[in-house]
Design a protein around this motif. Structure first.
Motif, PDB file in Angstrom:
ATOM      1  N   TYR A   1       0.843  -1.184   0.000  1.00 23.83           N
ATOM      2  CA  TYR A   1       0.000   0.000   0.000  1.00 23.83           C
ATOM      3  C   TYR A   1       0.889   1.248   0.000  1.00 23.83           C
ATOM      4  CZ  TYR A   1      -3.652  -3.303   1.416  1.00 23.83           C
ATOM      5  OH  TYR A   1      -4.513  -4.366   1.476  1.00 23.83           O
ATOM      6  N   ASP A   2       0.288   2.389  -0.271  1.00 22.33           N
ATOM      7  CA  ASP A   2       1.063   3.626  -0.402  1.00 22.33           C
ATOM      8  C   ASP A   2       1.900   3.915   0.843  1.00 22.33           C
ATOM      9  OD1 ASP A   2       0.055   3.994  -2.928  1.00 22.33           O
ATOM     10  OD2 ASP A   2      -1.478   5.452  -2.310  1.00 22.33           O
ATOM     11  N   GLN A   3       1.330   3.657   2.017  1.00 19.24           N
ATOM     12  CA  GLN A   3       2.023   3.988   3.254  1.00 19.24           C
ATOM     13  C   GLN A   3       3.131   2.999   3.611  1.00 19.24           C
ATOM     14  OE1 GLN A   3      -1.120   3.013   2.967  1.00 19.24           O
ATOM     15  NE2 GLN A   3      -1.756   1.633   4.615  1.00 19.24           N
ATOM     16  N   ASP A   4       3.209   1.877   2.880  1.00 11.04           N
ATOM     17  CA  ASP A   4       4.173   0.835   3.233  1.00 11.04           C
ATOM     18  C   ASP A   4       5.604   1.179   2.836  1.00 11.04           C
ATOM     19  OD1 ASP A   4       2.123  -0.704   4.242  1.00 11.04           O
ATOM     20  OD2 ASP A   4       1.837  -1.830   2.384  1.00 11.04           O
ATOM     21  N   TYR A   5       5.769   1.947   1.775  1.00 14.19           N
ATOM     22  CA  TYR A   5       7.101   2.171   1.228  1.00 14.19           C
ATOM     23  C   TYR A   5       8.023   2.850   2.236  1.00 14.19           C
ATOM     24  CZ  TYR A   5       4.854   0.897  -3.152  1.00 14.19           C
ATOM     25  OH  TYR A   5       4.164   0.211  -4.128  1.00 14.19           O
ATOM     26  N   ALA A   6       7.544   3.938   2.836  1.00 19.77           N
ATOM     27  CA  ALA A   6       8.366   4.665   3.810  1.00 19.77           C
ATOM     28  C   ALA A   6       8.647   3.808   5.043  1.00 19.77           C
ATOM     29  CB  ALA A   6       7.675   5.965   4.213  1.00 19.77           C
ATOM     30  N   ALA A   7       7.660   3.037   5.465  1.00 22.51           N
ATOM     31  CA  ALA A   7       7.854   2.179   6.638  1.00 22.51           C
ATOM     32  C   ALA A   7       8.918   1.124   6.381  1.00 22.51           C
ATOM     33  CB  ALA A   7       6.528   1.519   7.023  1.00 22.51           C
ATOM     34  N   ARG A   8       8.926   0.564   5.172  1.00 23.69           N
ATOM     35  CA  ARG A   8       9.917  -0.452   4.828  1.00 23.69           C
ATOM     36  C   ARG A   8      11.327   0.157   4.787  1.00 23.69           C
ATOM     37  NH1 ARG A   8       8.519  -5.011   1.882  1.00 23.69           N
ATOM     38  NH2 ARG A   8       9.762  -4.475   0.041  1.00 23.69           N
ATOM     39  N   VAL A   9      11.447   1.329   4.191  1.00 21.71           N
ATOM     40  CA  VAL A   9      12.746   2.001   4.171  1.00 21.71           C
ATOM     41  C   VAL A   9      13.200   2.329   5.584  1.00 21.71           C
ATOM     42  CG1 VAL A   9      13.956   4.105   3.470  1.00 21.71           C
ATOM     43  CG2 VAL A   9      12.462   2.926   1.853  1.00 21.71           C
ATOM     44  N   GLY A  10      12.273   2.798   6.410  1.00 20.44           N
ATOM     45  CA  GLY A  10      12.615   3.136   7.792  1.00 20.44           C
ATOM     46  C   GLY A  10      13.152   1.934   8.558  1.00 20.44           C
ATOM     47  N   PHE A  11      12.492   0.784   8.398  1.00 19.92           N
ATOM     48  CA  PHE A  11      12.964  -0.428   9.077  1.00 19.92           C
ATOM     49  C   PHE A  11      14.350  -0.823   8.588  1.00 19.92           C
ATOM     50  CE2 PHE A  11      13.537  -5.037   8.825  1.00 19.92           C
ATOM     51  CZ  PHE A  11      13.532  -5.360  10.169  1.00 19.92           C
ATOM     52  N   CYS A  12      14.568  -0.765   7.280  1.00 20.74           N
ATOM     53  CA  CYS A  12      15.860  -1.176   6.720  1.00 20.74           C
ATOM     54  C   CYS A  12      16.977  -0.238   7.159  1.00 20.74           C
ATOM     55  CB  CYS A  12      15.778  -1.235   5.198  1.00 20.74           C
ATOM     56  SG  CYS A  12      14.677  -2.533   4.585  1.00 20.74           S
ATOM     57  N   GLU A  13      16.702   1.052   7.182  1.00 23.18           N
ATOM     58  CA  GLU A  13      17.719   2.011   7.635  1.00 23.18           C
ATOM     59  C   GLU A  13      18.007   1.832   9.120  1.00 23.18           C
ATOM     60  OE1 GLU A  13      17.065   5.695   4.478  1.00 23.18           O
ATOM     61  OE2 GLU A  13      16.062   5.761   6.430  1.00 23.18           O
ATOM     62  N   TRP A  14      16.970   1.580   9.909  1.00 24.29           N
ATOM     63  CA  TRP A  14      17.169   1.313  11.336  1.00 24.29           C
ATOM     64  C   TRP A  14      18.017   0.058  11.528  1.00 24.29           C
ATOM     65  CZ3 TRP A  14      15.485  -2.970  14.164  1.00 24.29           C
ATOM     66  CH2 TRP A  14      15.680  -2.888  15.541  1.00 24.29           C
ATOM     67  N   SER A  15      17.747  -0.987  10.752  1.00 23.73           N
ATOM     68  CA  SER A  15      18.512  -2.228  10.845  1.00 23.73           C
ATOM     69  C   SER A  15      19.980  -1.985  10.512  1.00 23.73           C
ATOM     70  CB  SER A  15      17.935  -3.288   9.901  1.00 23.73           C
ATOM     71  OG  SER A  15      16.613  -3.625  10.258  1.00 23.73           O
ATOM     72  N   GLN A  16      20.238  -1.228   9.463  1.00 29.50           N
ATOM     73  CA  GLN A  16      21.617  -0.932   9.095  1.00 29.50           C
ATOM     74  C   GLN A  16      22.330  -0.136  10.188  1.00 29.50           C
ATOM     75  OE1 GLN A  16      21.490   0.954   5.202  1.00 29.50           O
ATOM     76  NE2 GLN A  16      21.941  -1.008   4.221  1.00 29.50           N
TER      77      GLN A  16
END
Length: 299
Positions: free
Chosen positions: A71-86
């Protein structure tokens, strides 16, 4: 006369070859998902010839990829999780080895989707995908991966709801992780997705008590991005691998299926788990690069 007949024969042969090629390619144009066997049956051209025509025309049967709808709101959330993980990995390169990726899956004797049965002929990869929704089947199983350890399987008796899942966390999970090395248990993080059964006040309170500031999920101190099976080891590796093994021969009973699942869990080795960990690191990097969009076609 002999030369004329020979040349006539050669022209006829060439014309037949060209006709065969046209007929095969027309079948591909009409239906890019068609199999070589079907082409052969419908054109009366043997399969070896069909295959040679496809190879000569650089036609490759690209397999379908099953992906979760975003969904539209998922993209930013996915990037946020990946950046937090890194960021966590930069702070501690062993961080991912202390994260217990956990999830439940459902099994049924007819529940496997074999992607090799779906293909799309083309000269270049069209990255043809099909979105796939999660469903509930007849046998509910919990499993986990932390570093080079596979945890489980644990089989639920019947339907899984918030109460059942809380009971599992309180009484079964401690037993399942008891064999982990002490230094892993002391630094253990718990990760599960945002499924409704994971999202109750009692479950949040329990995880806050047992994993203070060390759990990832909906409503947790660190949020799991919705609709992201491509970012958890459970979905991009474990459940697909287990189902592929379990369904090689259709199971006859739930008990037989349970035994097969146990055997597959036991046979997962360190080399496989190392590859899974490397894949996770690649995935979070690529996910950032595509701004949180689908990326498995790029792996």
């Amino acid at each position: 006369t002999g030369k004329v007949e020979y040349e006539k024969c050669q022209r006829t042969k060439t014309a037949q070859i060209e006709e065969n090629e046209v007929n095969v390619l027309l079948k591909i144009v009409e239906n890019p998902h068609i199999s070589q066997r079907t082409i052969s049956n419908e054109t009366d051209i043997n399969r070896a010839t069909v295959q040679r025509i496809l190879v000569n025309n650089k036609m490759h049967p690209y397999h379908i990829q099953l992906m979760q709808e975003l969904y539209d709101q998922d993209y930013a959330a996915r990037v946020g999780f990946c950046e937090w993980s890194q960021q966590k990995i930069r702070q501690d390169q062993d961080f991912v080895n202390y994260v217990l990726f956990a999830d439940e899956a459902t099994f049924h004797k007819n529940g496997n989707v074999n992607r090799h049965n779906f293909h799309y002929y083309a000269t270049t990869n069209p990255h043809f995908i099909r979105t796939n929704s999660q469903t509930r089947w007849s046998l509910n199983v919990w499993g986990g991966i932390v570093g080079n350890y596979v945890i489980g399987p644990y089989f639920f008796d019947g339907h899984v709801n918030g109460r059942v899942y809380l009971n599992f966390l309180q009484n079964e999970l401690p037993r399942l992780i008891n064999d982990l090395p002490l230094h892993v248990r002391e630094r253990l993080w718990y990760l599960h997705d945002g499924a409704p059964v994971h999202h109750t006040a009692a479950i949040h309170q329990h995880l806050n008590n047992e994993f203070p500031d060390r759990w990832i999920g909906r409503g947790g101190p660190f949020r799991w991005p919705a609709r992201s099976p491509d970012l958890t080891k459970m979905d991009f590796f474990l459940w697909g691998y287990v189902k592929d093994q379990v369904y090689r021969i259709p199971p006859t009973t739930n008990e037989e299926m349970k035994q097969r699942i146990r055997e597959v869990f036991q046979n997962i080795n360190n080399h496989m788990l190392n590859e899974v960990s490397r894949s996770f690191l690649d995935r979070i990097q690529i996910c950032i690069g595509v701004n949180g969009g689908h990326f498995e076609q790029l792996l």
